[in-house]
Design an enzyme around this catalytic site. Structure first.
Site, short mmCIF file in Angstrom:
data_model
loop_
_atom_site.label_atom_id
_atom_site.label_comp_id
_atom_site.label_asym_id
_atom_site.label_seq_id
_atom_site.Cartn_x
_atom_site.Cartn_y
_atom_site.Cartn_z
N LYS A 86 0.80 -1.23 0.00
CA LYS A 86 0.00 0.00 0.00
C LYS A 86 0.84 1.28 0.00
CE LYS A 86 -4.45 -1.49 1.69
NZ LYS A 86 -4.25 -2.91 2.07
N GLU A 108 -9.72 7.14 4.33
CA GLU A 108 -10.58 6.31 5.16
C GLU A 108 -9.85 4.99 5.37
OE1 GLU A 108 -11.02 6.32 1.83
OE2 GLU A 108 -10.67 4.16 1.66
N SER A 376 1.59 -9.95 -1.03
CA SER A 376 1.27 -8.52 -0.89
C SER A 376 1.63 -7.92 0.47
CB SER A 376 -0.21 -8.29 -1.18
OG SER A 376 -1.01 -9.11 -0.35
C1 LIG Z 1 -5.09 -3.94 1.58
C2 LIG Z 1 -4.39 -5.21 1.30
C3 LIG Z 1 -4.79 -6.06 0.23
C4 LIG Z 1 -5.99 -5.81 -0.62
O1 LIG Z 1 -5.97 -4.65 -1.38
P1 LIG Z 1 -5.74 -4.64 -2.96
O2 LIG Z 1 -6.02 -3.23 -3.33
O3 LIG Z 1 -6.66 -5.62 -3.60
O4 LIG Z 1 -4.31 -5.02 -3.19
C5 LIG Z 1 -4.04 -7.20 -0.02
N1 LIG Z 1 -2.98 -7.52 0.75
C6 LIG Z 1 -2.59 -6.76 1.78
C7 LIG Z 1 -1.41 -7.19 2.59
C8 LIG Z 1 -3.27 -5.58 2.10
O5 LIG Z 1 -2.88 -4.83 3.13
#
Ligand SMILES: *Cc1c(COP(=O)(O)O)cnc(C)c1O
Length: 390
Positions: A86, A108, A376
């Protein structure tokens, strides 16, 4: 109202008139600075020295041995500063805000991950920062609320509606309308009105661009979890041209949260079960009931717990350019344990959804093929959730 920023029928700008000038101003700045050398250098420099990019592409040896099929690689977004992808987008948008002369940032947050990334970049840039958060979420996420405050942000409790993410978003929009001159609204995923989905994909495309350099040959498969859709768009981005020219490689797979079940309504499988409609400024697949009322989403992972999805994904689904699958809460937790034990990496529960899909994908692969999973985020934030299931 139909205007720019469409992906097929999806996307657009469905917002109150008063926000339109700010969206137009943002789009003009984005078009200008996304090609500007000084801007790009500043962005790349922060990604390198502050976020810790490029993130490694790690060959998961023991996980690969476990399946004895294609080679599995992990794109290590979990190693980014603040623990997930993010921050890439937050830094990009903060740089745009700076160019626009805005010194106040709002956002938000549901579970607090986007709020935390936003509060972090506001400290970095010396911006005033206010984060809208539902009262229920504030209670559930005490630690993240404290972290945001520690970073100098003000967390504003939202007491309307279900006192969760959807209501926090409405309040943030209301704030933006009132303070549009000096305030930038950082949206955390590929959602919201144009130009946000395009901007967020662009800043997150650093993930896929790095991957292209890190792997000599394109992978056979890329797997990523889909909440709003930003980490998946980021890693798919440079490969989507291949798909359009009918190079079948790589096969792109997006994994949604199947929650407790696809049959009982307790899930966040927006593309799998939803229908197109309007939410938070754009037209895209949505979880809604017969009367078009937005349904509450459920997922064990807060980051996937959203009844909408970015408009690019709706388009890619209809065009069959990306395959969308679902993984249940239970399967995600199994994958969470599996990666922890086999590789010494504790994944975010969101990312565990992508990892869990390997059990369906791997038997279909061959030894000379490669699979990349976008990891992610890291699982530190999820330890209590997993512990409470024991
Ligand atoms: C917020 C988040 C997501 C989901 O958000 P996307 O916009 O679909 O990437 C996925 N993995 C993690 C670790 C997150 O913090």
């Amino acid at each position: 109202m139909k205007s720019k920023g469409y992906f097929g029928n999806y996307g657009g700008v469905f917002v109150p008139e008063t926000i339109i000038p700010a969206l137009e101003e943002l789009e003009i700045a984005f078009i200008k600075y996304s090609k500007d050398k000084t801007f790009k250098t500043e962005f790349e420099n922060l990604l390198q020295t502050y976020v810790g990019r490029p993130t490694p592409l790690y060959f998961a040896n023991r996980l690969t041995e476990h399946y004895s099929k294609a080679k599995i690689f992990l794109k290590r977004e979990d190693l980014c500063h603040t623990g997930a992808h993010k921050i890439n987008n937050c830094i990009g948008q903060a740089l745009l805000a700076k160019r626009l002369g805005k010194r106040r940032i709002i956002a938000e947050t549901g579970a607090g991950q986007h709020g935390l990334a936003t509060a972090t970049v506001c400290a970095l840039f010396g911006f005033e920062c206010e984060i809208y958060m539902g009262k229920v979420d504030i209670k559930r996420q005490e630690l993240n609320v404290f972290k945001m405050q520690l970073l100098g942000a003000k967390v504003i409790p939202v007491e309307s509606g279900s006192q969760t993410l959807k209501d926090a978003t409405n309040e943030a929009i209301r704030d933006w309308i009132t303070n549009i001159k000096d305030t930038h609204y950082i949206i955390g995923s590929t959602v919201g009105p144009h130009p946000y989905p395009t901007i967020v994909s662009f800043f997150q495309s650093v993930i896929g661009n790095e991957l292209k350099k890190q792997l000599k040959k394109d992978p056979t498969y890329i797997v990523a979890c889909v909440g709003g859709g930003s980490n998946s768009m980021g890693i798919f981005y440079p490969y989507l041209n291949n798909v359009r020219t009918y190079h079948v490689k790589p096969k792109l797979i997006g994994v949604e949260a199947g929650g407790t079940s696809l049959k009982n309504g307790h899930n966040a499988a927006t593309l799998t079960l939803g229908k197109p409609g309007i939410l938070h400024g754009s037209y895209s697949y949505l979880l809604q009931d017969k009367n078009g009322m937005i349904k509450e989403a459920h997922s064990i992972s807060a980051g996937l717990d959203y009844p909408g999805v970015g408009p690019q994904h709706s388009y890619l689904k209809d065009k069959n350019m990306v395959q969308y699958k679902t993984i249940s809460d239970k399967e995600a937790i199994e994958a969470f344990y599996q990666l922890s034990k086999l590789e010494g990496i504790i994944p975010a529960i969101e990312s565990s959804h992508a990892l869990a899909y390997l059990k369906y994908l791997m038997p279909k692969t061959k030894k000379n093929e490669t699979v990349v999973v976008n990891l992610s985020g890291r699982g530190d934030k999820d330890i209590n959730t997993v512990k409470s299931l024991k």
